[in-house]
Every structure is written in C-alpha cells, then in structure tokens.
Write a protein that holds these residues in place. Structure first.
Motif, short mmCIF file in Angstrom:
data_model
loop_
_atom_site.label_atom_id
_atom_site.label_comp_id
_atom_site.label_asym_id
_atom_site.label_seq_id
_atom_site.Cartn_x
_atom_site.Cartn_y
_atom_site.Cartn_z
N THR A 53 2.72 7.60 2.55
CA THR A 53 4.10 7.68 2.05
C THR A 53 5.11 8.02 3.14
O THR A 53 6.27 8.34 2.85
CB THR A 53 4.21 8.72 0.92
OG1 THR A 53 3.80 10.00 1.44
CG2 THR A 53 3.34 8.35 -0.26
N ALA A 57 8.35 6.91 -0.07
CA ALA A 57 7.58 7.38 -1.23
C ALA A 57 7.42 6.24 -2.24
O ALA A 57 8.09 5.21 -2.15
CB ALA A 57 8.28 8.57 -1.87
N ALA A 58 6.53 6.43 -3.20
CA ALA A 58 6.25 5.40 -4.19
C ALA A 58 7.51 4.94 -4.91
O ALA A 58 8.33 5.75 -5.35
CB ALA A 58 5.24 5.93 -5.20
N SER A 144 3.90 2.45 -2.36
CA SER A 144 4.41 3.30 -1.29
C SER A 144 4.14 2.63 0.06
O SER A 144 3.26 1.77 0.18
CB SER A 144 3.77 4.69 -1.32
OG SER A 144 2.37 4.60 -1.09
N GLY A 146 3.44 3.50 4.16
CA GLY A 146 3.06 4.58 5.06
C GLY A 146 2.85 4.12 6.49
O GLY A 146 3.32 3.06 6.91
#
Length: 207
Positions: A53, A57-58, A144, A146
């Motif tokens: 993330t 973030a999601a 998300s 990352g």
C-alpha cells in the motif's frame, strides 16, 4: 616528399595511428574495431521495506466504469518496481501506472490483476502520477498499489555480467541484475535481502 600511410607510428614513437586495416601475412584482413570505454559506476540507496500500500491505499473499484486516481499518491522512495493487489479472489482487469523513470522521462506500465495475489511490475518508477483502475468484478472489490524490492539503476547495462559487486548492509547479496538495452527502467536489481529504510544497497557495475 613528406607523407604518411593510413597506419603509422607517431614521430616520438609512443603511439600507433591506425587509419586503415590490420593484416599479417597469410591472415584475413580485418576492419579496425570500434572501441568503447566503460566506467565503473557506484549506485547507493537505502530503500524502504516492501509494502502493498506504499503508493496508494486500497481504492474501491466502481461498478461498470474505470476509476482514475490522481490524488493521495505517494511516489516510491527510490526508483523501484510497483505492485498491485486486489482484496478478493476473482478480481480481474488491467491497472495502468503512469509516472516517470529514473531519468524523469514519462513512462507507463499495464499490470494485470490476479485476484488477491500481489502482482509485480517490470519497470522502475521514480514517481507515480496517475493510476487507472478497471471496473469492479464484484461488489466490494478494492485494489492497492505498493512497492517491491526490484530497484532501478541510473544507467543502461548491456550485460548482466557487468555487475561487479552487490552489497546489502555491508555484505554480499545474492540478488540478480536484469538488463535491457532499450529501456532504462527495465534495468532492475532484484534484491535478496529485506530492505528497511536504513540498510544500504551498494551496486558496482560497468556502464
């Protein structure tokens, strides 16, 4: 008459000037090779830990339409690959990441979702400026973005064997270098160790 041939030695006798071809009796004539200088490069970073993330973030996927994300994006700490991760099995579709590479050139990458499995990208992003997400497969789908532990380097390397030394936290790392002669963002060092934002990664290579 004062003249010189295409191949000759300088007046002081310290250097040969080769302007034609090199030959010896009984051997084929070969063209003069083009020489290219390669320098030893040192690249050092202290990358953050991997995170599913870190970039964003999601985000909840929309029903029947794509979602374009341009806010609340955190660019990678150092040029490195990005990752995508869905929250449930069955999520499909392409995520398009836009941003810049280590030389600040604009790049994009399309990464296909694979349910809840984290999927690694193949390009090192210095910045991420936009994320295009697909329509949802089912209610409550999220994705998300990352960062992984494959890191970009600031040169194109023509052969993986040009990597001379790879150190992580002061010790030899068993990671590998993938090279690409066309796209600098695909020259990636896959670290075997676990980065934490403090340990140094040092790469020495010819470029």
């Amino acid at each position: 008459m004062d003249y010189k041939t295409a191949n000759y030695i300088e007046r002081e006798g310290n250097r040969w000037i080769v302007g034609g071809t090199l030959d010896r009796s009984g051997a084929p004539v070969l063209p003069v090779a083009t020489l290219q200088a390669a320098l030893i490069q040192h690249y050092q970073v202290a990358p953050d830990a991997v995170s599913a993330t870190a970039v964003h973030a999601a985000v909840a996927l929309a029903d029947g339409e794509a979602t374009v994300v341009t806010t609340e994006i955190t660019s990678p700490d150092v040029p490195r690959i990005v990752t995508i991760k869905g929250n449930a099995a069955g999520i499909v579709g392409d995520v398009v990441i836009s941003g810049t590479n280590i030389l600040d050139a604009q790049i994009t990458e399309t990464i296909a979702l694979n349910g809840s499995t984290e999927v690694l990208g193949t390009k090192a992003f210095k910045t991420v400026t936009q994320i295009d997400l697909p329509a949802r497969t089912q209610v409550a789908d999220t994705v998300s973005v990352g960062i992984g532990k494959k890191f970009g380097i600031p040169h194109i390397v023509y052969n993986a064997a040009c990597l001379l030394l790879k150190l992580f936290n002061g010790a030899t790392d068993s990671g590998t270098l993938a090279v690409d002669v066309d796209e600098i963002e695909k020259n990636l060092f896959a670290l075997n160790g676990s980065p934490d934002g403090a340990k140094l990664l040092d790469l020495y290579y010819l470029a």
